[in-house]
Motif scaffolding. Sequence first.
Motif, PDB file in Angstrom:
ATOM      1  N   ARG A  54      41.131  38.570  39.679  1.00 23.02           N
ATOM      2  CA  ARG A  54      40.807  38.839  38.276  1.00 23.02           C
ATOM      3  C   ARG A  54      39.326  39.157  38.104  1.00 23.02           C
ATOM      4  O   ARG A  54      38.729  38.819  37.077  1.00 23.02           O
ATOM      5  CB  ARG A  54      41.182  37.622  37.433  1.00 23.02           C
ATOM      6  CG  ARG A  54      42.653  37.257  37.455  1.00 23.02           C
ATOM      7  CD  ARG A  54      43.495  38.233  36.656  1.00 23.02           C
ATOM      8  NE  ARG A  54      43.201  38.166  35.232  1.00 23.02           N
ATOM      9  CZ  ARG A  54      43.650  39.031  34.334  1.00 23.02           C
ATOM     10  NH1 ARG A  54      44.386  40.059  34.735  1.00 23.02           N
ATOM     11  NH2 ARG A  54      43.358  38.888  33.064  1.00 23.02           N
ATOM     12  N   HIS A  55      38.744  39.843  39.075  1.00 24.60           N
ATOM     13  CA  HIS A  55      37.335  40.222  38.936  1.00 24.60           C
ATOM     14  C   HIS A  55      37.244  41.488  38.084  1.00 24.60           C
ATOM     15  O   HIS A  55      37.608  42.592  38.511  1.00 24.60           O
ATOM     16  CB  HIS A  55      36.688  40.446  40.308  1.00 24.60           C
ATOM     17  CG  HIS A  55      35.209  40.634  40.232  1.00 24.60           C
ATOM     18  ND1 HIS A  55      34.599  41.846  40.422  1.00 24.60           N
ATOM     19  CD2 HIS A  55      34.215  39.740  39.962  1.00 24.60           C
ATOM     20  CE1 HIS A  55      33.297  41.712  40.290  1.00 24.60           C
ATOM     21  NE2 HIS A  55      33.033  40.442  40.012  1.00 24.60           N
ATOM     22  N   GLY A  56      36.751  41.355  36.859  1.00 23.55           N
ATOM     23  CA  GLY A  56      36.763  42.446  35.888  1.00 23.55           C
ATOM     24  C   GLY A  56      35.987  43.675  36.326  1.00 23.55           C
ATOM     25  O   GLY A  56      36.443  44.822  36.168  1.00 23.55           O
ATOM     26  N   ASP A  57      34.766  43.451  36.891  1.00 20.55           N
ATOM     27  CA  ASP A  57      33.929  44.595  37.262  1.00 20.55           C
ATOM     28  C   ASP A  57      34.595  45.439  38.355  1.00 20.55           C
ATOM     29  O   ASP A  57      34.545  46.670  38.324  1.00 20.55           O
ATOM     30  CB  ASP A  57      32.560  44.103  37.750  1.00 20.55           C
ATOM     31  CG  ASP A  57      31.741  43.486  36.626  1.00 20.55           C
ATOM     32  OD1 ASP A  57      32.209  43.572  35.472  1.00 20.55           O
ATOM     33  OD2 ASP A  57      30.663  42.943  36.890  1.00 20.55           O
ATOM     34  N   THR A  58      35.206  44.783  39.315  1.00 24.06           N
ATOM     35  CA  THR A  58      35.887  45.523  40.387  1.00 24.06           C
ATOM     36  C   THR A  58      37.087  46.286  39.839  1.00 24.06           C
ATOM     37  O   THR A  58      37.336  47.446  40.220  1.00 24.06           O
ATOM     38  CB  THR A  58      36.344  44.558  41.493  1.00 24.06           C
ATOM     39  OG1 THR A  58      35.215  43.827  41.984  1.00 24.06           O
ATOM     40  CG2 THR A  58      36.985  45.313  42.635  1.00 24.06           C
ATOM     41  N   MET A  59      37.830  45.634  38.953  1.00 26.77           N
ATOM     42  CA  MET A  59      38.964  46.334  38.340  1.00 26.77           C
ATOM     43  C   MET A  59      38.490  47.553  37.546  1.00 26.77           C
ATOM     44  O   MET A  59      39.122  48.624  37.565  1.00 26.77           O
ATOM     45  CB  MET A  59      39.721  45.368  37.424  1.00 26.77           C
ATOM     46  CG  MET A  59      40.392  44.218  38.175  1.00 26.77           C
ATOM     47  SD  MET A  59      40.877  42.867  37.084  1.00 26.77           S
ATOM     48  CE  MET A  59      42.229  43.627  36.212  1.00 26.77           C
ATOM     49  N   ALA A  60      37.348  47.400  36.867  1.00 27.01           N
ATOM     50  CA  ALA A  60      36.810  48.517  36.083  1.00 27.01           C
ATOM     51  C   ALA A  60      36.396  49.670  36.989  1.00 27.01           C
ATOM     52  O   ALA A  60      36.689  50.841  36.707  1.00 27.01           O
ATOM     53  CB  ALA A  60      35.620  48.042  35.246  1.00 27.01           C
ATOM     54  N   MET A  61      35.704  49.357  38.104  1.00 30.44           N
ATOM     55  CA  MET A  61      35.281  50.411  39.027  1.00 30.44           C
ATOM     56  C   MET A  61      36.494  51.093  39.669  1.00 30.44           C
ATOM     57  O   MET A  61      36.499  52.302  39.890  1.00 30.44           O
ATOM     58  CB  MET A  61      34.359  49.838  40.108  1.00 30.44           C
ATOM     59  CG  MET A  61      32.950  49.532  39.623  1.00 30.44           C
ATOM     60  SD  MET A  61      32.130  50.937  38.831  1.00 30.44           S
ATOM     61  CE  MET A  61      32.222  52.180  40.120  1.00 30.44           C
ATOM     62  N   LYS A  64      40.081  51.423  48.607  1.00 33.44           N
ATOM     63  CA  LYS A  64      40.351  50.459  49.684  1.00 33.44           C
ATOM     64  C   LYS A  64      39.413  49.260  49.589  1.00 33.44           C
ATOM     65  O   LYS A  64      39.836  48.096  49.682  1.00 33.44           O
ATOM     66  CB  LYS A  64      40.194  51.159  51.031  1.00 33.44           C
ATOM     67  CG  LYS A  64      40.508  50.274  52.224  1.00 33.44           C
ATOM     68  CD  LYS A  64      40.351  51.052  53.532  1.00 33.44           C
ATOM     69  CE  LYS A  64      40.622  50.172  54.744  1.00 33.44           C
ATOM     70  NZ  LYS A  64      40.441  50.911  56.018  1.00 33.44           N
ATOM     71  N   ASN A  65      38.107  49.522  49.374  1.00 30.58           N
ATOM     72  CA  ASN A  65      37.131  48.431  49.266  1.00 30.58           C
ATOM     73  C   ASN A  65      37.379  47.598  48.009  1.00 30.58           C
ATOM     74  O   ASN A  65      37.226  46.361  48.029  1.00 30.58           O
ATOM     75  CB  ASN A  65      35.713  48.992  49.251  1.00 30.58           C
ATOM     76  CG  ASN A  65      35.301  49.543  50.618  1.00 30.58           C
ATOM     77  OD1 ASN A  65      35.766  49.066  51.652  1.00 30.58           O
ATOM     78  ND2 ASN A  65      34.433  50.548  50.627  1.00 30.58           N
ATOM     79  N   ALA A  66      37.763  48.264  46.917  1.00 30.37           N
ATOM     80  CA  ALA A  66      38.041  47.514  45.689  1.00 30.37           C
ATOM     81  C   ALA A  66      39.245  46.594  45.886  1.00 30.37           C
ATOM     82  O   ALA A  66      39.246  45.441  45.420  1.00 30.37           O
ATOM     83  CB  ALA A  66      38.301  48.488  44.538  1.00 30.37           C
ATOM     84  N   LEU A 107      30.238  36.904  42.530  1.00 29.41           N
ATOM     85  CA  LEU A 107      31.003  37.133  43.756  1.00 29.41           C
ATOM     86  C   LEU A 107      30.268  36.513  44.930  1.00 29.41           C
ATOM     87  O   LEU A 107      29.032  36.373  44.903  1.00 29.41           O
ATOM     88  CB  LEU A 107      31.179  38.634  44.018  1.00 29.41           C
ATOM     89  CG  LEU A 107      32.140  39.415  43.114  1.00 29.41           C
ATOM     90  CD1 LEU A 107      32.004  40.901  43.401  1.00 29.41           C
ATOM     91  CD2 LEU A 107      33.579  38.955  43.328  1.00 29.41           C
ATOM     92  N   ALA A 108      31.016  36.191  45.952  1.00 29.41           N
ATOM     93  CA  ALA A 108      30.392  35.739  47.201  1.00 29.41           C
ATOM     94  C   ALA A 108      29.628  36.904  47.811  1.00 29.41           C
ATOM     95  O   ALA A 108      29.841  38.075  47.465  1.00 29.41           O
ATOM     96  CB  ALA A 108      31.469  35.231  48.148  1.00 29.41           C
ATOM     97  N   SER A 109      28.731  36.584  48.735  1.00 33.50           N
ATOM     98  CA  SER A 109      27.838  37.611  49.287  1.00 33.50           C
ATOM     99  C   SER A 109      28.615  38.757  49.932  1.00 33.50           C
ATOM    100  O   SER A 109      28.267  39.942  49.771  1.00 33.50           O
ATOM    101  CB  SER A 109      26.902  36.979  50.313  1.00 33.50           C
ATOM    102  OG  SER A 109      27.653  36.349  51.338  1.00 33.50           O
ATOM    103  N   LYS A 110      29.688  38.433  50.671  1.00 30.89           N
ATOM    104  CA  LYS A 110      30.460  39.494  51.330  1.00 30.89           C
ATOM    105  C   LYS A 110      31.121  40.403  50.306  1.00 30.89           C
ATOM    106  O   LYS A 110      31.068  41.638  50.417  1.00 30.89           O
ATOM    107  CB  LYS A 110      31.519  38.857  52.232  1.00 30.89           C
ATOM    108  CG  LYS A 110      32.337  39.879  53.020  1.00 30.89           C
ATOM    109  CD  LYS A 110      33.363  39.182  53.912  1.00 30.89           C
ATOM    110  CE  LYS A 110      34.200  40.217  54.667  1.00 30.89           C
ATOM    111  NZ  LYS A 110      35.218  39.574  55.528  1.00 30.89           N
ATOM    112  N   LYS A 163      40.694  38.923  47.337  1.00 28.84           N
ATOM    113  CA  LYS A 163      40.044  37.612  47.340  1.00 28.84           C
ATOM    114  C   LYS A 163      39.844  37.089  45.917  1.00 28.84           C
ATOM    115  O   LYS A 163      40.001  35.901  45.662  1.00 28.84           O
ATOM    116  CB  LYS A 163      38.675  37.723  48.035  1.00 28.84           C
ATOM    117  CG  LYS A 163      38.756  37.973  49.528  1.00 28.84           C
ATOM    118  CD  LYS A 163      39.195  36.714  50.256  1.00 28.84           C
ATOM    119  CE  LYS A 163      39.161  36.903  51.767  1.00 28.84           C
ATOM    120  NZ  LYS A 163      37.791  36.993  52.295  1.00 28.84           N
ATOM    121  N   VAL A 164      39.462  38.010  44.981  1.00 29.42           N
ATOM    122  CA  VAL A 164      39.212  37.607  43.583  1.00 29.42           C
ATOM    123  C   VAL A 164      40.075  38.492  42.683  1.00 29.42           C
ATOM    124  O   VAL A 164      39.612  39.516  42.175  1.00 29.42           O
ATOM    125  CB  VAL A 164      37.717  37.761  43.215  1.00 29.42           C
ATOM    126  CG1 VAL A 164      37.437  37.116  41.858  1.00 29.42           C
ATOM    127  CG2 VAL A 164      36.829  37.179  44.292  1.00 29.42           C
TER     128      VAL A 164
END
Length: 829
Positions: free
Chosen positions: A41-48, A30-32, A5-8, A38-39
């Motif tokens: 299909r980011h798996g880790d964020t979807m999992a969290m 909300k943060n997820a 992921l980008a730094s932000k 922005k991303v």
Amino acid sequence: MPQPLASKEAALFRQVIRNYEDKQYKRGIKNADLILKKVPRHGDTMAMKALIMNAQNKTDDAFALAKEALTADMKSHICWHVYGLLYRSVKNFEEAIKAYKFALKLEPENSQIQRDLAILQVQMRDYQGYAQSRANMLKARPQLRQTWTALAVAHHLAGDLVEAEKVLTTYEDTLKDKKPSRSDYENSEAVMYKNTLIAEQGDYSRALEHLESAAKHNLDRLAVLEARADYLARLGRNEEAARAYRALVDRNPEHPEYYQGLLSTSGVAADDFAARKAIFDEYAAKYPRCDAAKRLPLDFLQGETFADAAKTYLAFMLDKGIPSTFHNVKHLYSDSSKKDILASIVSEYLDSHSKNGTNGATNGDESKGEAAALYYLAQHYNYHLSRDLPKALEYVEKAIERIPNSVDFTMTKARIWKHMGNLPKAAAVMDEARALDTRDRYINTKAAKYQLRADETEKALKTMALFTRADSPGGPLSDLLDMQCLWFLTEDGESHARQGNTAMALKRFHQVHDIFDVWNDDQFDFHSFVLRKGQVRAYVDMIRWEDRLHEHPFYSRAALDAVRVYLGMHDKRGSANGANGGAAGENEEQEKKKAARKAKKEQQRMEREAAEQSAKQDPNKPVPAAAADAKKVDEDPHGLKLAATTDPLKDALKFVEPLLQFSPKNLAAQLAGFDVHIRREKYLLALRCLNAAIALAPTDPKVHERTVQFRHVVAPTLASLPPAAAEVLKSEFPALAESSPAELQKFNDEFLEANKKSPRHVHAGIRARKLLGGDKAECESKLVALAGQEGLELGDAYEVLETLRGWGSETGGFLEVVKGRWPEASGFA
């Protein structure tokens, strides 16, 4: 590898993790969503996000999102870890373990995943896998003592005691440069744990040596002293063992096991009663207020010696007016000679006090002396081995005349009425006892229990409400559920079953079952907590106790009650499909409507009480935390969904299987298993239960009845069964080959002839005869004749009456006789 992921967004992802840990779920979602915008299909964020959704009770959506996360990134250990956590939350531990193992393949050094896996493995009793996981955790963090202790525990539970001891020894070798202080509790527990490992290997000599060296100054002094005495006795060093047991007796002179150890190591012969009594006399003189030293000799003394010792003991206890006197000696009643001696001693004591007035030893206290003797005799004649209920009632009435406000005397009077069979009267008298001391929780509980036995369920709940939280949102029943009050739920369920309220009965029995599930799940948090606190011996004891959890008497009782209800439901539906199917079906439909009306009334009553409670509450008073917390709503508060089951036998298996697995020596459990499996036509399973029952009690009348039933039902079906199953049935139960109607009738007639003096055996034999197609009128007349047979007890009479009613027979003649024998019994009304 996880998608970068980008730094932000990376910072936002770390914030999502903190939001989850801090239970800030809305902010986490909300943060997820900001990251996924922005991303996508980011798996880790979807999992969290799925993990947070699961914490918000959106389980189905969470699983769907977690699966989508895995499709987006199959090689992310976070996705697999979350997937395992989701399965763990729904108690699907097998799938959770698979997910954790996959996550570990991707991230072998992750300590959190390794710890979660280890906890699940011990929860599922996969001790070999648990030992491997703990070995991996030890390699990662060898500096922590708890990792070494945990590995030792894992080997211990897996049965490898030598390896468990070796692990602890290896860690101790690393401490030679830095010796732990004497006040180090964790070290103290670890030393005693190692000692128990050595002892469990049977090497008591080495265990004693270790105890006297490493554990010499252990913080648990009592455990050291008890273990030392035990090891010395096992090694035959009797003189030293006797001194060790004397030290223990001096420490606690009321502990019976210490005296037994002292007697076994003092060299006194088992038949040398004088020498054995001398030891007790020594401690009775040394500790004048010690009860055990005076009471325990009564267990082995005989004849005149017993009479003299018993007279001294009872005179002392009655002079003091100690309420537990009868309970202290009632175990002696198994010896009929001792029973008669005890009764005569108390009678003589009562006569002497009646003639001479109250002895000075009582100091004018009315509860001592004569009143105490009357109380003893009331309990004596109420006890099942010396029962004479009219006499018991006479003595307790005399005792109450002397002390009208005695709670103990009034409670005994209630018990006498209970044994007479008059349950409403017993409940009323027990409530009188409760009113004598309204601050006593015990007597309040007894009053509620008697009210439930008399089927006064609403009154019992109001009685219990006197000691439950007044601000409980769901009323007293909700508080009793929170307190896991097993006895109330069981008794309430049995009362509803007697009243024909199947729905509420099943509801209560399922609530008891759920409580045991909660107890099983509660150990989950202790797997890491106890090791962290260093309480290793207590932890091993807890694991072993949890393994026997379903042997608990309350579980067995509730489970058997539930099975009886489900069997009744199945049999009623079976009869509905027979010749009288229309009438039976209409009756069942009427019962359902009646139960629904009852449930509606109960719901209205609870809502009315809740409204009254809300009106009484001070509006300025803050809402209690318990009420403020959102509770899971019970979607079936009155058990209507449970009662509407379409497969009662399948539901009965939920209770039968734990019984058979954890209480294999429980005869009632094996009979219940047989009753369920024979109806399901699972003949091999039914045979397993029957063979277990025969091994436990081959002469039991209920076992005979099931044996006849099995042969009668299975023999005609052998030809239609698969050849392999038929062969197993024949080999495991050879009597099947000789199960023609004539042979079965002969077998049953021989049983009846051999046991014609036992009403219980005759009852079972007549039921078997009816099953084999015997004449109904003849069977009914024989059952009615049982009413006057010698040896018939009140409980047996109720069972015979239940059989007659089940057959749809006329019960007037039977009731007329049993009412004459038990005029007070309310069950014959």
